[in-house]
Structure formats: C-alpha cells, structure tokens
Design an enzyme around this catalytic site. Sequence first.
Site, PDB file in Angstrom:
ATOM      1  CG  ASP A   1      39.919  39.285  37.615  1.00 41.48           C
ATOM      2  OD1 ASP A   1      40.577  39.551  37.984  1.00 41.48           O
ATOM      3  OD2 ASP A   1      38.603  38.540  38.484  1.00 41.48           O
TER       4      ASP A   1
ATOM      5  CD  GLU B   1      35.576  40.884  46.322  1.00 44.63           C
ATOM      6  OE1 GLU B   1      36.737  40.629  45.440  1.00 44.63           O
ATOM      7  OE2 GLU B   1      34.913  40.098  46.429  1.00 44.63           O
TER       8      GLU B   1
ATOM      9  CB  SER C   1      32.818  37.971  39.346  1.00 44.99           C
ATOM     10  OG  SER C   1      32.331  38.800  38.248  1.00 44.99           O
TER      11      SER C   1
END
Length: 287
Positions: free
Chosen positions: A88, A187, A50
């Site tokens: 990530d 999520e 993100s």
Amino acid sequence: MANGTKQITTSDIRKKKEAGIPITMMTAYDFPSAKLVEEAGVDMILVGDSLGMVVLGYDSTIPVTMEDMVHHTKAVTRAAKRAFVVADLPFLSYHGTVEEGVKNAGRLMQEGLAKAVKMEGGQELAPLVTRCVQAGIPVVGHIGLTPQSVHQLGGYKVQGRDLEQAQRLLEDALALQAAGIFAIVLECVPEEVTGMIAKKLDIPVIGIGAGVTCDGQVLVFHDVVGYASSITPKFVKRYADIGETIREAVAGYAQDVEKRSFPAPEHVFRASEETIKQLYGEGVATK
Ligand code: KIV
C-alpha cells in the site's frame, strides 16, 4: 526462479478472472505472517497500511509513513517466494505531484521488493496510475470504503448504497481500468453493486466486505486468525483464535517461572563434574 518456485504474476491473476477461479489475497506485515500465508497457498499478499492499526497500535491508517511501509514490505518479500506481493502507498504519499507518487511507488518496489502497489481513490488518480504503469509499476486500485479518507467519509461506513454512489463507483473503476490498473479492491460495498462492477470490468475485482459476486477476496490476517484484533467487522470470518492460544501459552510460562518449574532439567546445560568440583568444592549442591 533459481530454486524452481513459480512466482505468481499479474497475468496469472488476470487468467484466474477469465477462468472464473476465485483469487485469494490476505494481508501480512512481517516475515512469519508472510511465510504462513504463503505456505497456506494464498495467491496475493497485501502489505496493507492496516498495519498501522493491527501492528503499530494506531486507531487509523493515517499515521502510517513511507518508512513504515518500506520496512514491513521488505520483511514480507523476504518470506514470499511464490505469492504476488502488493504494498500500500500510505496516506499523502501519492497526493502531491505525479512525480512524487511515482517515486514513492518505486520505493515500495525497489527497496521493499513489492511486485505492485495499491492506492486508494477514484478517477482523480488516473494520471498517476498511467505514469506508474509507464514506469513498469503494476497498480491495484482501491475504491468503496477507503480507510485513508475515514474522516471525510464520516466513519467506516458501507459505500455505494444508493444509485448515484453506485454509478460513481462504476465510473471510478472504469476510469482506473482505462488508466492501467491490473486489479481493484472494492471495500464495504453492497453485493449487488459489486456484482455489477465485476461484470463490467475486464480486470479482477477483489472484495472485502463486498460479497461473493466478485473475482476474489481479501481479509486482514489478524482478523482471520484472531490475533489480538479487538473489533470484528460483520464481513470478517474468524477461522482461529490464536490470540487465546498465545495468552494461555504466555500465562503458562509465567506461572512455571514463578513456581520454578521452568526451566526443567531437560532445558538446562551442565558443566563437567571437574568444573563443578572446582567451582563449588566437594559435595556442594549446584542449586
Ligand atoms: O490496508 C489494508 O489491509 C487494505 C485491505 C483492507 C484491503 O487495504
């Protein structure tokens, strides 16, 4: 550790699920944000891809590269002495051969000094997860809304709303658990589906937009503190508006500079009387 700080481990995280104690996780992308998140006592720090959206200004996570992830992970791990840092794997860095995926996961640990990696996807990732775990790389799964597949999913939409999708999520979670992940991020999933998955899994389920029926929560740092994040999804709770505080501080500085009220005498270094005399001669003002 040499300085006496007890580092959180995968086994501490697993024990929290067993004891029914919620696990706290938040993203951080640089030294100062990681330091603040760590000082706040959060268990796990996620160097999320993100960062592409909240730090680098892209409109999705897709342009994020391995170099970006290694660079930001290094900064975060310099600050995090206690929290468990997960990094990530970015878009397409683990969709070629298993060897390529293991190599990229290894880079996040060897160069970035992350303690674990996270990858988005379902049971198709099982062979890669197993190889990573065999190589000593702890893995966190990520199912439900997987932002790297946003174009395939047709947008940032809630996943697992119908029975077929919910069962598919459970099958993915069970297959990834069998392959060796030690935790999974869920999520944008209805709370009832989250609860069912969390109950069936032995490993911790960490939710984002997945309700309270899981073993922990993760949110994006910029969303929580209101740091120049323009969109606030329904599942985010904003605890501060530091964007406004920063804007006011910078505007105050700019006004003071324009009015010449900054720097004030207390911010200024002075030359000796002797040097001033030599520079300007007697009686010449220094301003
Ligand atoms: O990249 C990220 O910040 C994430 C969280 C949304 C879980 O994957």
